[in-house]
Design an enzyme around this catalytic site. Sequence first.
Site, PDB file in Angstrom:
ATOM      1  N   LEU A  15      -0.651  -2.926 -13.781  1.00 20.16           N
ATOM      2  CA  LEU A  15      -1.150  -2.290 -14.998  1.00 20.16           C
ATOM      3  C   LEU A  15      -0.105  -1.341 -15.597  1.00 20.16           C
ATOM      4  O   LEU A  15      -0.359  -0.686 -16.607  1.00 20.16           O
ATOM      5  CB  LEU A  15      -2.447  -1.529 -14.696  1.00 20.16           C
ATOM      6  CG  LEU A  15      -3.606  -2.412 -14.185  1.00 20.16           C
ATOM      7  CD1 LEU A  15      -4.822  -1.566 -13.830  1.00 20.16           C
ATOM      8  CD2 LEU A  15      -4.002  -3.469 -15.213  1.00 20.16           C
ATOM      9  N   LYS A  66      10.028  -2.304  -2.434  1.00 21.02           N
ATOM     10  CA  LYS A  66      10.362  -0.867  -2.470  1.00 21.02           C
ATOM     11  C   LYS A  66      11.448  -0.481  -1.472  1.00 21.02           C
ATOM     12  O   LYS A  66      12.173   0.480  -1.688  1.00 21.02           O
ATOM     13  CB  LYS A  66       9.101  -0.029  -2.251  1.00 21.02           C
ATOM     14  CG  LYS A  66       8.163  -0.080  -3.452  1.00 21.02           C
ATOM     15  CD  LYS A  66       6.947   0.810  -3.285  1.00 21.02           C
ATOM     16  CE  LYS A  66       6.071   0.706  -4.522  1.00 21.02           C
ATOM     17  NZ  LYS A  66       4.904   1.598  -4.467  1.00 21.02           N
ATOM     18  N   ASN A  87      10.671   3.327  -6.048  1.00 23.43           N
ATOM     19  CA  ASN A  87       9.788   2.652  -7.011  1.00 23.43           C
ATOM     20  C   ASN A  87      10.291   2.783  -8.451  1.00 23.43           C
ATOM     21  O   ASN A  87       9.673   2.244  -9.363  1.00 23.43           O
ATOM     22  CB  ASN A  87       8.350   3.170  -6.897  1.00 23.43           C
ATOM     23  CG  ASN A  87       8.178   4.503  -7.562  1.00 23.43           C
ATOM     24  OD1 ASN A  87       9.112   5.310  -7.588  1.00 23.43           O
ATOM     25  ND2 ASN A  87       7.019   4.740  -8.125  1.00 23.43           N
ATOM     26  N   GLY A 137       2.365   0.705   5.790  1.00 25.21           N
ATOM     27  CA  GLY A 137       3.092  -0.211   4.900  1.00 25.21           C
ATOM     28  C   GLY A 137       4.076   0.542   4.030  1.00 25.21           C
ATOM     29  O   GLY A 137       4.414   1.710   4.308  1.00 25.21           O
ATOM     30  N   ASN A 158      -2.311   1.792  12.380  1.00 24.48           N
ATOM     31  CA  ASN A 158      -1.974   0.574  11.638  1.00 24.48           C
ATOM     32  C   ASN A 158      -2.275  -0.633  12.522  1.00 24.48           C
ATOM     33  O   ASN A 158      -2.110  -0.583  13.736  1.00 24.48           O
ATOM     34  CB  ASN A 158      -0.484   0.582  11.266  1.00 24.48           C
ATOM     35  CG  ASN A 158      -0.138  -0.526  10.297  1.00 24.48           C
ATOM     36  OD1 ASN A 158      -0.803  -0.673   9.274  1.00 24.48           O
ATOM     37  ND2 ASN A 158       0.862  -1.317  10.607  1.00 24.48           N
ATOM     38  N   LYS A 163       4.653  -0.532  13.621  1.00 29.37           N
ATOM     39  CA  LYS A 163       5.077   0.055  12.340  1.00 29.37           C
ATOM     40  C   LYS A 163       4.672   1.527  12.244  1.00 29.37           C
ATOM     41  O   LYS A 163       5.386   2.334  11.660  1.00 29.37           O
ATOM     42  CB  LYS A 163       4.515  -0.757  11.175  1.00 29.37           C
ATOM     43  CG  LYS A 163       5.407  -1.970  10.881  1.00 29.37           C
ATOM     44  CD  LYS A 163       4.742  -3.042  10.079  1.00 29.37           C
ATOM     45  CE  LYS A 163       4.497  -2.692   8.652  1.00 29.37           C
ATOM     46  NZ  LYS A 163       3.828  -3.817   7.946  1.00 29.37           N
ATOM     47  N   GLY A 244      -7.213   5.398  -6.237  1.00 26.54           N
ATOM     48  CA  GLY A 244      -5.789   5.640  -6.459  1.00 26.54           C
ATOM     49  C   GLY A 244      -5.368   5.775  -7.913  1.00 26.54           C
ATOM     50  O   GLY A 244      -4.170   5.864  -8.197  1.00 26.54           O
TER      51      GLY A 244
HETATM   52  P1  ATR Z   1       4.489  -4.070   4.008  1.00 20.45           P
HETATM   53  O1  ATR Z   1       3.862  -3.718   5.301  1.00 20.45           O
HETATM   54  O2  ATR Z   1       5.179  -5.401   4.014  1.00 20.45           O
HETATM   55  O3  ATR Z   1       5.309  -2.978   3.444  1.00 20.45           O
HETATM   56  P2  ATR Z   1       2.382  -3.386   2.297  1.00 20.45           P
HETATM   57  O4  ATR Z   1       1.610  -4.216   1.334  1.00 20.45           O
HETATM   58  O5  ATR Z   1       3.139  -2.217   1.810  1.00 20.45           O
HETATM   59  O6  ATR Z   1       3.315  -4.375   3.030  1.00 20.45           O
HETATM   60  O7  ATR Z   1       1.439  -2.881   3.476  1.00 20.45           O
HETATM   61  C1  ATR Z   1       0.290  -3.502   3.805  1.00 20.45           C
HETATM   62  C2  ATR Z   1      -0.482  -2.594   4.760  1.00 20.45           C
HETATM   63  O8  ATR Z   1      -1.826  -3.084   4.836  1.00 20.45           O
HETATM   64  C3  ATR Z   1       0.067  -2.634   6.164  1.00 20.45           C
HETATM   65  O9  ATR Z   1      -0.198  -1.401   6.785  1.00 20.45           O
HETATM   66  C4  ATR Z   1      -0.770  -3.773   6.772  1.00 20.45           C
HETATM   67  O10 ATR Z   1      -0.880  -3.748   8.173  1.00 20.45           O
HETATM   68  P3  ATR Z   1       0.177  -4.555   9.079  1.00 20.45           P
HETATM   69  O11 ATR Z   1       1.375  -3.684   9.150  1.00 20.45           O
HETATM   70  O12 ATR Z   1      -0.494  -4.747  10.362  1.00 20.45           O
HETATM   71  O13 ATR Z   1       0.443  -5.853   8.350  1.00 20.45           O
HETATM   72  C5  ATR Z   1      -2.110  -3.466   6.176  1.00 20.45           C
HETATM   73  N1  ATR Z   1      -3.004  -4.628   6.175  1.00 20.45           N
HETATM   74  C6  ATR Z   1      -2.950  -5.705   5.357  1.00 20.45           C
HETATM   75  N2  ATR Z   1      -3.964  -6.573   5.627  1.00 20.45           N
HETATM   76  C7  ATR Z   1      -4.676  -5.993   6.642  1.00 20.45           C
HETATM   77  C8  ATR Z   1      -5.851  -6.361   7.368  1.00 20.45           C
HETATM   78  N3  ATR Z   1      -6.510  -7.508   7.096  1.00 20.45           N
HETATM   79  N4  ATR Z   1      -6.305  -5.521   8.316  1.00 20.45           N
HETATM   80  C9  ATR Z   1      -5.659  -4.380   8.600  1.00 20.45           C
HETATM   81  N5  ATR Z   1      -4.544  -3.963   7.957  1.00 20.45           N
HETATM   82  C10 ATR Z   1      -4.060  -4.754   6.988  1.00 20.45           C
END
Ligand code: ATR
Length: 275
Positions: A15, A66, A87, A137, A158, A163, A244
């Site tokens: 957006l 990012k 960003n 993330g 997490n 991570k 957010g």
């Molecule tokens: P990235 O980790 O590649 O930077 P992000 O979109 O910035 O991607 O982060 C996604 C976040 O959502 C992460 O903390 C991810 O957890 P993982 O590190 O285990 O992947 C979390 N996430 C996404 N889908 C999820 C789910 N179904 N259950 C729990 N956590 C989830």
Amino acid sequence: MKKYLVIGNPIEHSLSPLIHNYWMKKYRLFDSIYEKRKVEEKGLKNIIEEIRDEEIVGVNVTVPFKKLIIPFLDELHITAKETESVNTLFKVKNKIVGYNTDEPGFASTLQELFPDPKGNMMPTLLEGKNIFVLGAGGVTSSIIYALEHQGARIFVSNRTKKKAEELKKKYTKIEVLDWGKRPSVCDIVINTTSVGLTKDEKISIDFSDCSGNKNKLFYDLIYNPKETKFLKEARLRGNNTMNGQRMFLNQAIYAFNLWTNITPEIDDEVIKLLD
Ligand code: ATR
């Protein structure tokens, strides 16, 4: 024309163009336009070259680039360096500089939520509170950075525990919990995961002991949908909730200001654009 971009993959949902184009019009920057562009990782280098050649003035970077954009940049602003998250891009004195406006965007939102009674810049009302951060993330580092010196205890959990442990190397005072576990007392719970972006996805952690307590804040970085399951459950329990949207607007203000020197206003119109 002065061209600005938001890059990511996927990018359809962004957006940012709505907001920035609205402000460009409002502040009579009629020679400016803000677009979205889906890019692949191998296209990042080209984006930097386009900024260098002044075909593009400024860029916002979103998921999943990012961190991946960092090796292509000439310089990092201090917060971008410390959070390893960029960003916003802008050419300054012939150098392509990466900024992180998510962090001040979140910090401003905290100040709005917890205004300091003495008018200090940073809120002190977080002192002694237990803050539970879900996720590790791309954006989580910015959130922890903003919270780090507020006197609160910060717990992070997490799905992929490694991570969260990586974050602890940088933010040594955080406490890492297994996914599914929670601190016994939570004053503020912040969802930084992408769970909830798709309707009906939910986080299976029991917060029923918080029922009826308006002083507990459940905060979701997601703003689209406006109310995730995480927030809906909290609202139905009687907790305070926030999505957010404000942080999204605040990070956009900082980016717009970097590029144009204008501090745009959050007016009813811009909020309506996001609704
Ligand atoms: P990235 O980790 O590649 O930077 P992000 O979109 O910035 O991607 O982060 C996604 C976040 O959502 C992460 O903390 C991810 O957890 P993982 O590190 O285990 O992947 C979390 N996430 C996404 N889908 C999820 C789910 N179904 N259950 C729990 N956590 C989830």
